[in-house]
Scaffold this motif. Structure first.
Motif, mmCIF file in Angstrom:
data_model
loop_
_atom_site.group_PDB
_atom_site.id
_atom_site.type_symbol
_atom_site.label_atom_id
_atom_site.label_comp_id
_atom_site.label_asym_id
_atom_site.label_seq_id
_atom_site.Cartn_x
_atom_site.Cartn_y
_atom_site.Cartn_z
ATOM 1 N N CYS A 10 22.941 -21.239 -5.314
ATOM 2 C CA CYS A 10 21.784 -20.479 -5.318
ATOM 3 C C CYS A 10 21.921 -19.187 -4.798
ATOM 4 O O CYS A 10 22.582 -18.962 -3.863
ATOM 5 C CB CYS A 10 20.769 -21.475 -4.236
ATOM 6 N N ASN B 95 14.165 -13.551 -4.405
ATOM 7 C CA ASN B 95 13.087 -13.577 -5.451
ATOM 8 C C ASN B 95 13.001 -12.125 -6.200
ATOM 9 O O ASN B 95 11.914 -11.687 -6.899
ATOM 10 C CB ASN B 95 11.678 -13.705 -4.683
ATOM 11 N N THR C 120 17.830 -19.964 -8.869
ATOM 12 C CA THR C 120 16.966 -19.216 -7.712
ATOM 13 C C THR C 120 16.596 -19.869 -6.839
ATOM 14 O O THR C 120 16.553 -21.293 -6.687
ATOM 15 C CB THR C 120 15.938 -18.688 -8.845
ATOM 16 N N LEU D 221 18.814 -10.177 -9.307
ATOM 17 C CA LEU D 221 19.288 -11.347 -10.011
ATOM 18 C C LEU D 221 19.847 -10.880 -11.581
ATOM 19 O O LEU D 221 20.845 -11.161 -11.686
ATOM 20 C CB LEU D 221 17.888 -12.208 -10.322
#
Length: 195
Positions: free
Chosen positions: A4, A8, A28, A13
């Motif tokens: 993980c 956010n 995520t 990402l």
């Protein structure tokens, strides 16, 4: 290996998936069912990074890594540092940049560095990786790519801001990519963790 990434932030990402490639399956926070805001209450970049990764492990029992980054400006005694995201009092990139440029208006020393610290928590044990890129702050924003302070930061030896570079160009030299290279090297040599 499934991990993980405790963020956010869609920009981060995308950047990290490009660095990690296909060897790792990134989940995520939302995908592991973590919808709460992760704590970032320490007064250091290192502390916030560790706090987030350890929170996910403690509450979700998922191997996790978290990063925290900051812009450290020499003439401002290392500010904005750990407060980079909210330097203007709110999470607003344009206003944060305005405040930095205002505080440097009469300053000839424009030396700065971006620092990222990643904490990886595997089976409850934490490991830390740091990436730094030296550079300087220019007088006004340039470029439309990137995020945060990218439009005013020129890395050492270059003449373009991070925001004037493609994701791939920035990825080769950024503080985050340097920290993640150390993380990936560690993960590739690490044995004893099930994928």
């Amino acid at each position: 290996m499934q991990l993980c990434f405790a963020t956010n932030n869609a920009h981060k990402l995308t950047e990290i998936k490009a660095i990690l490639g296909d060897n790792f399956e990134l989940k995520t926070l939302q995908e592991i069912g973590c919808n709460e805001e992760l704590p970032e209450t320490t007064d250091t970049i290192e502390g916030n990074s560790a706090q987030k990764a350890e929170y996910v492990w403690e509450h979700y029992s998922v191997n996790c890594f978290a990063d925290d980054s900051g812009l450290e400006i020499e003439a401002l005694n290392g500010a904005p540092g750990v407060h980079s995201a909210y330097y203007s009092g709110e999470r607003n990139h344009a206003r944060n940049i305005e405040r930095v440029l205002s505080e440097l208006a009469n300053e000839s020393n424009r030396k700065a560095r971006f620092k990222t610290v990643i904490t990886l928590t595997l089976a409850g044990k934490s490991h830390s990786f740091e990436g730094i890129v030296e550079g300087s702050i220019i007088d006004s924003p340039r470029g439309t790519d990137g995020f945060g302070y990218d439009p005013i930061f020129v890395p050492e030896g270059g003449n373009r801001t991070f925001a004037e570079m493609t994701l791939d160009e920035k990825g080769k030299i950024s503080h985050r990519s340097r920290a993640f290279a150390k993380l990936v090297a560690f993960l590739q040599s690490y044995s004893g963790i099930n994928s």
